[in-house]
Design a protein around this motif. Structure first.
Motif, PDB file in Angstrom:
ATOM      1  N   ILE A   1       0.856  -1.189   0.000  1.00 42.88           N
ATOM      2  CA  ILE A   1       0.000   0.000   0.000  1.00 42.88           C
ATOM      3  C   ILE A   1       0.894   1.242   0.000  1.00 42.88           C
ATOM      4  CG2 ILE A   1      -1.778   1.260   1.248  1.00 42.88           C
ATOM      5  CD1 ILE A   1      -2.631  -1.436   2.474  1.00 42.88           C
TER       6      ILE A   1
ATOM      7  N   ASP B   1      -0.001   4.539  -0.085  1.00 39.82           N
ATOM      8  CA  ASP B   1      -0.531   5.689   0.643  1.00 39.82           C
ATOM      9  C   ASP B   1      -0.426   5.473   2.151  1.00 39.82           C
ATOM     10  OD1 ASP B   1      -1.829   8.125   1.099  1.00 39.82           O
ATOM     11  OD2 ASP B   1      -3.799   7.151   1.140  1.00 39.82           O
TER      12      ASP B   1
ATOM     13  N   ILE C   1      -1.893   7.092   4.619  1.00 38.21           N
ATOM     14  CA  ILE C   1      -3.181   7.166   5.315  1.00 38.21           C
ATOM     15  C   ILE C   1      -3.931   5.848   5.189  1.00 38.21           C
ATOM     16  CG2 ILE C   1      -5.437   8.309   5.337  1.00 38.21           C
ATOM     17  CD1 ILE C   1      -3.969  10.879   4.518  1.00 38.21           C
ATOM     18  N   THR C   2      -3.946   5.298   4.006  1.00 40.11           N
ATOM     19  CA  THR C   2      -4.602   4.005   3.808  1.00 40.11           C
ATOM     20  C   THR C   2      -3.899   2.920   4.606  1.00 40.11           C
ATOM     21  OG1 THR C   2      -5.213   4.700   1.577  1.00 40.11           O
ATOM     22  CG2 THR C   2      -5.388   2.360   2.070  1.00 40.11           C
ATOM     23  N   ARG C   3      -2.575   2.980   4.638  1.00 39.70           N
ATOM     24  CA  ARG C   3      -1.793   2.011   5.408  1.00 39.70           C
ATOM     25  C   ARG C   3      -2.134   2.101   6.901  1.00 39.70           C
ATOM     26  NH1 ARG C   3       2.939   2.745   2.823  1.00 39.70           N
ATOM     27  NH2 ARG C   3       3.485   4.474   4.165  1.00 39.70           N
TER      28      ARG C   3
ATOM     29  N   GLU D   1      -4.966   3.143   8.156  1.00 44.36           N
ATOM     30  CA  GLU D   1      -6.331   2.628   8.327  1.00 44.36           C
ATOM     31  C   GLU D   1      -6.331   1.102   8.371  1.00 44.36           C
ATOM     32  OE1 GLU D   1      -8.437   4.376   5.086  1.00 44.36           O
ATOM     33  OE2 GLU D   1      -8.679   6.304   6.100  1.00 44.36           O
ATOM     34  N   VAL D   2      -5.523   0.482   7.540  1.00 34.81           N
ATOM     35  CA  VAL D   2      -5.428  -0.981   7.533  1.00 34.81           C
ATOM     36  C   VAL D   2      -4.826  -1.478   8.846  1.00 34.81           C
ATOM     37  CG1 VAL D   2      -4.270  -2.936   6.424  1.00 34.81           C
ATOM     38  CG2 VAL D   2      -5.343  -1.172   5.026  1.00 34.81           C
TER      39      VAL D   2
END
Length: 75
Positions: free
Chosen positions: A26, A28, A30-32, A34-35
Motif C-alpha cells: 500500500i 498511501d 493514510i490508507t496504510r 487505516e489498515v
C-alpha cells in the motif's frame, strides 16, 4: 492456560494475517494506517474473546520420569 476460541474469532485472526501480509504493497500512508487500525481492532477482539477453560477441563501434561528414561506423548 488453555483457552477456547470461537470460530468467528479465528476468521478475524486470518483476516489480520492477510491484512498485515499486504501492508507493504500500500503506497498511501493514510490508507496504510487505516489498515493497521483495522488489524489492531481485530487482534484486540481476538484477545478479549479468548475464554479460559475451567481447571477440570484442562489436561496439563505432567511427566514424572527418571533422569535416564524417555517419555513420549501425543500433542
Amino acid at each position: 492456560m488453555i483457552c477456547a476460541v470461537d470460530v468467528d474469532l479465528l476468521f478475524g485472526l486470518s483476516t489480520v494475517i492477510r491484512l498485515l501480509g499486504g501492508i507493504r504493497e500500500i503506497p498511501d500512508a493514510i490508507t496504510r494506517s487505516e489498515v493497521l487500525t483495522e488489524a489492531q481492532i481485530l487482534l484486540t477482539a481476538f484477545v478479549l474473546g479468548l475464554k479460559p477453560l475451567p481447571k477440570d477441563e484442562t489436561n496439563p501434561i505432567t511427566l514424572a520420569t527418571r533422569p535416564n528414561q524417555m517419555t513420549g506423548f501425543d500433542a
